[in-house]
Enzyme design. Structure first.
Site, PDB file in Angstrom:
ATOM      1  N   PRO A 135      54.430 -20.107 -74.379  1.00 35.31           N
ATOM      2  CA  PRO A 135      55.752 -20.401 -74.953  1.00 35.31           C
ATOM      3  C   PRO A 135      56.833 -19.348 -74.719  1.00 35.31           C
ATOM      4  O   PRO A 135      57.307 -18.693 -75.638  1.00 35.31           O
ATOM      5  CB  PRO A 135      55.438 -20.553 -76.439  1.00 35.31           C
ATOM      6  CG  PRO A 135      54.271 -19.650 -76.657  1.00 35.31           C
ATOM      7  CD  PRO A 135      53.453 -19.756 -75.398  1.00 35.31           C
ATOM      8  N   CYS A 136      57.285 -19.258 -73.475  1.00 35.72           N
ATOM      9  CA  CYS A 136      58.364 -18.328 -73.148  1.00 35.72           C
ATOM     10  C   CYS A 136      59.686 -18.749 -73.795  1.00 35.72           C
ATOM     11  O   CYS A 136      60.595 -17.933 -73.924  1.00 35.72           O
ATOM     12  CB  CYS A 136      58.504 -18.171 -71.642  1.00 35.72           C
ATOM     13  SG  CYS A 136      58.807 -19.699 -70.749  1.00 35.72           S
ATOM     14  N   HIS A 137      59.785 -19.996 -74.244  1.00 41.82           N
ATOM     15  CA  HIS A 137      61.007 -20.449 -74.921  1.00 41.82           C
ATOM     16  C   HIS A 137      61.212 -19.741 -76.253  1.00 41.82           C
ATOM     17  O   HIS A 137      62.307 -19.750 -76.797  1.00 41.82           O
ATOM     18  CB  HIS A 137      60.994 -21.974 -75.118  1.00 41.82           C
ATOM     19  CG  HIS A 137      59.889 -22.469 -75.993  1.00 41.82           C
ATOM     20  ND1 HIS A 137      58.612 -22.724 -75.519  1.00 41.82           N
ATOM     21  CD2 HIS A 137      59.857 -22.755 -77.331  1.00 41.82           C
ATOM     22  CE1 HIS A 137      57.851 -23.153 -76.507  1.00 41.82           C
ATOM     23  NE2 HIS A 137      58.590 -23.179 -77.627  1.00 41.82           N
TER      24      HIS A 137
END
Length: 169
Positions: A135-137
């Site tokens: 989850p780089c968001h």
């Protein structure tokens, strides 16, 4: 879910399937042993989907569907991205950011162990090939500012709103 440090996956072994989602079309690549990419597709499909995908790719679709229905907060998939030890470390720390929370690039650099690596952390975050699953968001700029996202800021905002979490700095 620790990303593997092993070498590049063989393109011959990889399979591709597509999935419709609330944030648009997703391309999922992988083998029977690991998922190597979850990517946003804008426009036309560029590659032909696999006729008979391995069960793991279908499991990935199922887990993504559960995520979008708010039935899953953590992905349980073997993943593999090619990268340096530093990149592997950053990608691992991304998987430790709790669902519904965010962290700044600076805080992530501190977790990695070098506050001066903030730019390298940002660059590595941008090279993540496993959107949503890794989850780089959940990484944002100082003061809560949304910055850079391979899928576009509207998708990043949608994913953060979907998770409706607090802030972790």
């Amino acid at each position: 879910m620790q990303p593997s440090t092993a070498g590049a996956p063989s393109i011959m072994d990889e399979h591709l399937i597509y999935m419709d989602s609330p944030v648009g079309l997703l391309a999922i690549r992988g083998t029977a042993e690991y998922i190597s990419a979850v990517s946003f597709i804008d426009g036309e499909k560029k590659d032909v989907a696999t006729d008979n995908p391995p069960a793991l790719l279908l499991t990935c679709v199922q887990q993504l569907q559960e995520y979008f229905r708010k039935e899953r907060e953590v992905f349980e998939l073997p993943v593999k991205q090619t990268g340096t030890d530093f990149q592997q470390t950053v990608w691992h720390y991304l998987t430790t950011i709790p669902y519904g929370h965010t962290i700044t690039y600076l805080a992530l650099a501190k977790r990695v162990g070098n506050v001066k690596s903030i730019r390298a952390v940002g660059t590595t975050n941008g090279k993540n090939q496993l959107a949503i699953v890794v989850p780089c968001h959940r990484v944002i700029g100082s003061g809560g500012v949304l910055t850079g996202y391979a899928g576009g800021l509207r998708r990043k905002q949608w994913l953060l709103d979907h998770e409706r979490g607090g802030m972790l700095f």
